[in-house]
Design a protein around this motif. Structure first.
Motif, PDB file in Angstrom:
ATOM      1  N   LYS A  20     -25.654 -53.429 -21.629  1.00  0.00           N
ATOM      2  CA  LYS A  20     -26.129 -54.274 -20.460  1.00  0.00           C
ATOM      3  C   LYS A  20     -25.636 -55.625 -20.662  1.00  0.00           C
ATOM      4  CE  LYS A  20     -29.691 -55.626 -17.353  1.00  0.00           C
ATOM      5  NZ  LYS A  20     -31.228 -55.349 -17.315  1.00  0.00           N
ATOM      6  N   ARG A  21     -25.536 -56.412 -21.893  1.00  0.00           N
ATOM      7  CA  ARG A  21     -25.129 -57.623 -21.857  1.00  0.00           C
ATOM      8  C   ARG A  21     -23.712 -57.815 -21.844  1.00  0.00           C
ATOM      9  NH1 ARG A  21     -28.408 -58.890 -25.616  1.00  0.00           N
ATOM     10  NH2 ARG A  21     -27.163 -58.525 -27.361  1.00  0.00           N
ATOM     11  N   LEU A  29     -15.687 -52.240 -28.667  1.00  0.00           N
ATOM     12  CA  LEU A  29     -15.423 -53.692 -28.690  1.00  0.00           C
ATOM     13  C   LEU A  29     -16.595 -54.565 -28.308  1.00  0.00           C
ATOM     14  CD1 LEU A  29     -13.229 -55.773 -28.881  1.00  0.00           C
ATOM     15  CD2 LEU A  29     -12.791 -55.470 -26.304  1.00  0.00           C
ATOM     16  N   ALA A  30     -17.454 -54.050 -27.598  1.00  0.00           N
ATOM     17  CA  ALA A  30     -18.661 -54.554 -27.172  1.00  0.00           C
ATOM     18  C   ALA A  30     -19.700 -54.631 -28.590  1.00  0.00           C
ATOM     19  CB  ALA A  30     -19.534 -54.001 -26.023  1.00  0.00           C
ATOM     20  N   VAL A  86     -27.884 -67.625 -30.021  1.00  0.00           N
ATOM     21  CA  VAL A  86     -29.444 -67.218 -29.628  1.00  0.00           C
ATOM     22  C   VAL A  86     -29.761 -66.758 -28.476  1.00  0.00           C
ATOM     23  CG1 VAL A  86     -31.950 -67.972 -29.706  1.00  0.00           C
ATOM     24  CG2 VAL A  86     -30.217 -68.975 -31.220  1.00  0.00           C
ATOM     25  N   GLN A  87     -30.083 -65.310 -28.563  1.00  0.00           N
ATOM     26  CA  GLN A  87     -30.273 -64.561 -27.402  1.00  0.00           C
ATOM     27  C   GLN A  87     -31.729 -64.393 -26.760  1.00  0.00           C
ATOM     28  OE1 GLN A  87     -27.473 -63.658 -25.652  1.00  0.00           O
ATOM     29  NE2 GLN A  87     -26.237 -63.836 -27.515  1.00  0.00           N
ATOM     30  N   SER A  88     -32.604 -64.770 -27.663  1.00  0.00           N
ATOM     31  CA  SER A  88     -34.032 -64.566 -27.150  1.00  0.00           C
ATOM     32  C   SER A  88     -34.984 -65.403 -28.212  1.00  0.00           C
ATOM     33  CB  SER A  88     -34.700 -63.317 -27.171  1.00  0.00           C
ATOM     34  OG  SER A  88     -34.446 -62.335 -28.693  1.00  0.00           O
ATOM     35  N   LEU A  89     -36.245 -65.633 -27.680  1.00  0.00           N
ATOM     36  CA  LEU A  89     -37.387 -66.272 -28.660  1.00  0.00           C
ATOM     37  C   LEU A  89     -37.487 -65.427 -29.605  1.00  0.00           C
ATOM     38  CD1 LEU A  89     -39.459 -67.483 -25.709  1.00  0.00           C
ATOM     39  CD2 LEU A  89     -37.919 -69.151 -26.776  1.00  0.00           C
ATOM     40  N   ILE A 114     -17.032 -53.953 -21.385  1.00  0.00           N
ATOM     41  CA  ILE A 114     -16.791 -52.617 -21.660  1.00  0.00           C
ATOM     42  C   ILE A 114     -15.715 -52.155 -20.114  1.00  0.00           C
ATOM     43  CG2 ILE A 114     -17.903 -50.236 -21.422  1.00  0.00           C
ATOM     44  CD1 ILE A 114     -20.148 -51.711 -22.827  1.00  0.00           C
ATOM     45  N   LEU A 115     -16.359 -52.600 -19.119  1.00  0.00           N
ATOM     46  CA  LEU A 115     -15.559 -52.319 -17.853  1.00  0.00           C
ATOM     47  C   LEU A 115     -14.075 -52.703 -18.043  1.00  0.00           C
ATOM     48  CD1 LEU A 115     -18.229 -52.934 -15.147  1.00  0.00           C
ATOM     49  CD2 LEU A 115     -17.332 -50.838 -16.132  1.00  0.00           C
ATOM     50  N   ILE A 116     -13.797 -53.836 -18.308  1.00  0.00           N
ATOM     51  CA  ILE A 116     -12.522 -54.522 -18.545  1.00  0.00           C
ATOM     52  C   ILE A 116     -11.411 -53.626 -19.613  1.00  0.00           C
ATOM     53  CG2 ILE A 116     -11.255 -56.518 -19.322  1.00  0.00           C
ATOM     54  CD1 ILE A 116     -13.172 -58.250 -18.070  1.00  0.00           C
TER      55      ILE A 116
END
Length: 244
Positions: A11-12, A182-183, A193-196, A17-19
């Protein structure tokens, strides 16, 4: 990595992925339409054994199997290939690569398959190879119970192998897998940092709170850190206060 983490990364990194998938699909489409030639498959059939004549004497199955095996070997023998090679003006190695011989178990029919980028040449070559094989087997082995199963007009079955649509779909699937790979690689090397929860797991310290801030509202010193540390403090997002 669990399934939740996998889908979170997908999702992130959806844009990546689409490109990647679109680029690989476009490249495969260009390759299919401008560089790759379609391949055609022509088939002729040779019947060995009972030809349907009432006066024919019964032939034992063991004898039929030996005749079939001998005929299969005879089709790709030098005496047949040299004759066909001279008529079609093809190098022997190239001719051998185009030939595939098939025979199903307990079947008296031998399939002579030719693959070529030219449909007309594939049809002509299949008919010539099968007819020459039948004639040479009759002359060399004194064998009469063999015949070429061909239409009266001499046109055999020609089909396109691996059409453009199939190749493009394969290219799209390859592009999708490349995009996912690649993702994953990009996420693996991303140390932002992505989250607490990530902060608490890495530092082993609880997060006391969070302060909303933008790059414009920060002091100059922290603004530089904000710009250099990509993703650690997102623009319009939140700064996390850590306990020490």
């Amino acid at each position: 990595m669990d399934i939740k983490t996998f889908f979170r990364i997908i999702k992130r990194r959806m844009a990546t992925i689409l490109i990647t998938a679109i680029c690989v699909s476009l490249l495969s489409g260009v390759a299919v339409f401008y560089f790759l030639k379609p391949t055609y498959e022509a088939t002729e059939y040779i019947l060995v054994g009972n030809l349907g004549h009432q006066e024919e004497v019964y032939v034992e199955p063991q004898t039929i199997n030996r005749l079939i095996a001998s005929t299969v070997d005879f089709i790709t023998s030098p005496i047949v290939l040299e004759s066909v090679q001279g008529d079609m003006n093809l190098p022997q190695e190239e001719l051998e690569e185009k030939i595939t011989i098939k025979n199903k178990e307990n079947s008296q029919i031998i399939s002579v398959v030719i693959r070529d980028t030219d449909a007309e040449r594939a049809s002509e070559l299949a008919n010539l190879l099968a007819a020459t094989s039948v004639e040479e087997v009759k002359d060399s082995m004194q064998m009469e119970n063999i015949a070429l199963l061909s239409k009266k007009d001499g046109i055999n079955k020609v089909e396109e192998v691996g059409g453009s649509t199939v190749n493009i779909l394969i290219g799209m699937m390859v592009g999708l897998f490349c995009g996912i790979g690649l993702a994953m690689l990009k996420d693996h090397w991303d140390d932002s940092v992505q989250s607490l929860k990530q902060i608490e797991n890495e530092l082993g310290l609880p997060v006391l709170g969070e302060v909303e801030a933008t790059s414009d509202s920060l002091p100059k010193y922290y603004r530089k850190q904000y710009t250099s540390a990509k993703g650690k403090v997102k623009k319009g997002g939140k700064m996390h206060a850590e306990s020490h």
